[in-house]
Design a protein around this motif. Structure first.
Motif, mmCIF file in Angstrom:
data_model
loop_
_atom_site.group_PDB
_atom_site.id
_atom_site.type_symbol
_atom_site.label_atom_id
_atom_site.label_comp_id
_atom_site.label_asym_id
_atom_site.label_seq_id
_atom_site.Cartn_x
_atom_site.Cartn_y
_atom_site.Cartn_z
ATOM 1 N N MET A 206 10.758 -36.252 -22.711
ATOM 2 C CA MET A 206 10.087 -35.214 -21.972
ATOM 3 C C MET A 206 10.886 -33.911 -22.012
ATOM 4 S SD MET A 206 9.042 -35.304 -18.027
ATOM 5 C CE MET A 206 8.822 -33.826 -17.137
ATOM 6 N N PHE A 207 12.205 -33.989 -21.793
ATOM 7 C CA PHE A 207 13.023 -32.788 -21.757
ATOM 8 C C PHE A 207 13.333 -32.252 -23.148
ATOM 9 C CE2 PHE A 207 14.143 -34.740 -17.632
ATOM 10 C CZ PHE A 207 13.678 -33.731 -16.818
ATOM 11 N N SER A 208 13.126 -33.075 -24.177
ATOM 12 C CA SER A 208 13.400 -32.602 -25.539
ATOM 13 C C SER A 208 12.430 -31.493 -25.948
ATOM 14 C CB SER A 208 13.328 -33.762 -26.528
ATOM 15 O OG SER A 208 12.014 -34.302 -26.541
ATOM 16 N N SER A 209 11.234 -31.481 -25.391
ATOM 17 C CA SER A 209 10.290 -30.415 -25.723
ATOM 18 C C SER A 209 10.723 -29.079 -25.125
ATOM 19 C CB SER A 209 8.883 -30.772 -25.248
ATOM 20 O OG SER A 209 8.869 -30.912 -23.841
ATOM 21 N N PHE A 210 11.473 -29.120 -24.019
ATOM 22 C CA PHE A 210 11.973 -27.888 -23.419
ATOM 23 C C PHE A 210 13.086 -27.269 -24.248
ATOM 24 C CE2 PHE A 210 10.316 -29.786 -19.378
ATOM 25 C CZ PHE A 210 9.313 -28.848 -19.194
ATOM 26 N N THR B 295 13.207 -26.928 -27.387
ATOM 27 C CA THR B 295 12.679 -26.190 -28.534
ATOM 28 C C THR B 295 12.201 -24.790 -28.154
ATOM 29 O OG1 THR B 295 10.463 -27.104 -28.208
ATOM 30 C CG2 THR B 295 11.949 -28.327 -29.670
ATOM 31 N N ILE B 296 12.121 -24.493 -26.878
ATOM 32 C CA ILE B 296 11.666 -23.182 -26.422
ATOM 33 C C ILE B 296 12.810 -22.184 -26.582
ATOM 34 C CG2 ILE B 296 10.842 -21.843 -24.453
ATOM 35 C CD1 ILE B 296 9.633 -24.460 -23.372
ATOM 36 N N PRO B 297 12.593 -21.072 -27.301
ATOM 37 C CA PRO B 297 13.671 -20.083 -27.439
ATOM 38 C C PRO B 297 13.934 -19.373 -26.110
ATOM 39 C CG PRO B 297 11.666 -19.291 -28.479
ATOM 40 C CD PRO B 297 11.403 -20.705 -28.049
ATOM 41 N N THR B 298 15.209 -19.135 -25.833
ATOM 42 C CA THR B 298 15.580 -18.533 -24.553
ATOM 43 C C THR B 298 16.419 -17.288 -24.715
ATOM 44 O OG1 THR B 298 17.534 -19.936 -24.435
ATOM 45 C CG2 THR B 298 15.539 -20.744 -23.345
ATOM 46 N N HIS B 299 16.427 -16.671 -25.871
ATOM 47 C CA HIS B 299 17.305 -15.528 -26.106
ATOM 48 C C HIS B 299 16.491 -14.292 -26.473
ATOM 49 C CE1 HIS B 299 16.466 -17.111 -30.091
ATOM 50 N NE2 HIS B 299 16.714 -15.910 -30.546
ATOM 51 N N MET B 300 17.116 -13.143 -26.275
ATOM 52 C CA MET B 300 16.579 -11.846 -26.704
ATOM 53 C C MET B 300 17.699 -11.130 -27.443
ATOM 54 S SD MET B 300 14.596 -9.931 -23.654
ATOM 55 C CE MET B 300 13.458 -10.745 -22.592
ATOM 56 N N ASP B 301 17.336 -10.299 -28.403
ATOM 57 C CA ASP B 301 18.359 -9.484 -29.043
ATOM 58 C C ASP B 301 18.547 -8.199 -28.240
ATOM 59 O OD1 ASP B 301 16.313 -7.688 -29.818
ATOM 60 O OD2 ASP B 301 15.946 -8.871 -31.616
ATOM 61 N N TYR B 302 19.521 -7.395 -28.659
ATOM 62 C CA TYR B 302 19.842 -6.192 -27.875
ATOM 63 C C TYR B 302 18.703 -5.176 -27.880
ATOM 64 C CZ TYR B 302 24.583 -7.883 -27.484
ATOM 65 O OH TYR B 302 25.674 -8.637 -27.200
#
Length: 102
Positions: A1-5, A7-14
């Motif tokens: 269940m948590f493995s699908s979370f 894969t969600i990208p959580t970063h932004m570039d500058y």
């Protein structure tokens, strides 16, 4: 269940962070002006606050998640340096001591 979370990208570039900040400030400013004018015209300060809160909610929806438009300019990082012996890593100042002149 948590493995699908994972894969969600959580970063932004500058540049994406700068764009998100500009969008956030623009929406807040526009909603404040609209709320002030509408609240002034009907003489109800509550509507000014409601319109501001609506603008805040819209700006949070548009800027908090890392949408793909905020990830267009990723940084290219340098490769990691290989580890050296433990002696140089523990005390780097000793190898670079300067001699005192008399």
């Amino acid at each position: 269940m948590f493995s699908s979370f994972k894969t969600i990208p959580t970063h932004m570039d500058y540049k994406g962070q700068k764009l998100a900040e500009q969008i956030f400030q623009g929406i807040i400013l526009v909603s404040a002006v609209i709320g002030f004018i509408y609240g002034l015209s009907i003489q109800q300060f509550g509507w000014t606050v409601y319109i501001m809160l609506g603008g805040f909610a819209v700006s949070c929806l548009l800027t908090l998640p890392p949408w793909p438009m905020y990830r267009k300019n990723p940084l290219s990082w340098q490769p990691a340096l290989p580890e050296t012996s433990g002696e140089n890593r523990d005390k780097p100042q000793e190898s670079q001591k300067k001699k005192k002149h008399k």
